[in-house]
Design an enzyme around this catalytic site. Structure first.
Site, PDB file in Angstrom:
ATOM      1  N   GLU A 137       2.647   4.309   4.153  1.00 17.86           N
ATOM      2  CA  GLU A 137       3.863   4.698   4.889  1.00 17.86           C
ATOM      3  C   GLU A 137       5.062   4.758   3.948  1.00 17.86           C
ATOM      4  OE1 GLU A 137       7.626   3.862   7.200  1.00 17.86           O
ATOM      5  OE2 GLU A 137       6.662   2.711   5.610  1.00 17.86           O
TER       6      GLU A 137
ATOM      7  N   ASP B 112       7.264  -1.634  13.956  1.00 18.34           N
ATOM      8  CA  ASP B 112       7.783  -1.697  12.587  1.00 18.34           C
ATOM      9  C   ASP B 112       9.006  -2.605  12.525  1.00 18.34           C
ATOM     10  OD1 ASP B 112       7.950  -1.187   9.892  1.00 18.34           O
ATOM     11  OD2 ASP B 112       8.212   0.976  10.080  1.00 18.34           O
TER      12      ASP B 112
END
EC number: 2.3.2.5
Length: 368
Positions: free
Chosen positions: A207, A254
């Site tokens: 990511e 997140d």
């Protein structure tokens, strides 16, 4: 989470996200004055949760244990784990081992591929854990397990990304462990609608950007997997539908773990699901199940709207998948610093959000 706060791009991205939200069919379509019968790919838009009562909520929350999660799952992940590193391999093996040991019988797969980076070609591996691959529809809960790459520091410190995103990884593993009995029941069910709806956990690699966030240096794992799923027939043997269409809702975690997070609404087309998180939070508070909590510092706030943030949901959003992005605004103060470590985590907050998420998943899967 590596997406820089690029204000110059925020408005343009918001317009894209808004257009996609409007394009998503939230209601049955009418043609020629009559309602077309929706196929299974449209069922997500009319799906309703089974609201858990107080007794069920008490039972669910009694199954989770933040101290056990901390020791068994968080500690093994709190290491340097940028793509291709020894730590990345160790964390990947840990995640797979924990899921494969559960009674529910998850299908755990590695999606390994190579991609060009500022440092040449690198190998990445996503982890996809599917409760029932034969189910047509899946609730997806996802996070990234890689840590951002930093050059060696003079003081010897390494970036372990506690909130970014070791804690979300540990929360997902704890969810699978604590709900093992209920998820085993769901998998064994042969009657609709339970047989047609299941759970998928995705742990993305890559990511983070290696150098600077850009379309080519970020979201390596999610870009690759979204493309792969879009070209994979689903259910197996289908001619006109693919795995992307099989995603009911994509819940992305997140930057979770710091004290007093605030989660706003990023996408209006999934606001009703955000509202369930807010309602569950209130129910848990009313039952005295949230630790060190004050209603004045509510986590989920449906009255707050924010521009979408670039993260692993983007490749799926662009393919029409409904997104529920659980990332706080503002970001934790330790974001992308060596201080994003265990010392700056808040255990009660993690425990509280973990409980909320577990209840949400059970409600969505109609396991009340």
């Amino acid at each position: 989470m590596a997406g820089e706060r690029r204000d110059s791009k925020a408005a343009a991205f918001f317009c894209l996200a808004w257009a996609l939200c409007l394009a998503l069919p939230g209601f049955p379509q009418h043609v020629g004055g009559r309602e077309d019968r929706a196929d299974w790919t449209q069922e997500k838009y009319s799906h309703r949760p089974t609201i858990l009562n107080a007794t069920s909520i008490l039972q669910v929350t009694s199954q989770t244990n933040v101290n056990r999660m901390w020791q068994n799952d968080l500690h093994p992940i709190l290491i340097e784990r940028y793509p291709g590193s020894p730590g990345s391999y160790a964390v990947r093996q840990h995640i797979k081992h924990r899921l494969q040991g559960l009674q529910a019988g998850w299908l755990v797969e590695e999606d390994t591929f190579q991609s060009h980076t500022p440092y040449g070609y690198r190998t990445f591996s996503n982890i996809i854990s599917t409760l029932n691959p034969l189910a047509k529809r899946h609730l997806v809960v996802a996070c990234h397990y890689d840590s951002k790459y930093f050059l060696p520091q003079l003081d010897g410190k390494v970036f372990v990304g506690a909130t970014d995103s070791a804690v979300p990884c540990a929360m997902m593993l704890e969810l699978a462990r604590s709900l093992d009995r209920q998820l085993s029941f769901l998998k064994q069910s042969s009657l609709p609608p339970k047989a047609d709806l299941s759970l998928k956990l995705i742990f993305f690699d890559g990511e983070e950007a290696f150098v600077r966030w850009s379309p080519s240096d970020s979201l390596y794992g999610s870009r690759s997997l979204a493309q792969k799923m879009a070209s994979t027939p689903h259910p197996p043997g289908a001619r006109n539908t693919n795995q992307i269409q099989g995603i009911d809702l994509f819940v992305l975690l997140d930057l979770i773990g710091a004290r007093n997070p605030v989660f706003p609404v990023y996408f209006l087309n999934t606001a009703r699901w955000f509202g369930r998180l807010e309602a569950i939070e209130q129910s848990l508070h009313d039952l005295g199940l949230l630790n060190n909590y004050s209603s004045e510092r509510q986590y989920f706030r449906s009255n707050l709207r924010r521009y979408p943030v670039e993260d692993d949901h983007i490749p799926f959003l662009r393919r029409g998948v409904p997104i529920l992005h659980l990332i706080p605004s503002p970001f934790p103060r330790v974001w992308h610093t060596m201080e994003d470590n265990e010392e700056n985590l808040d255990k009660p907050t993690i425990d509280n959000i973990s409980k909320i998420l577990q209840v949400f998943v059970l409600e969505y899967l109609n396991l009340g």
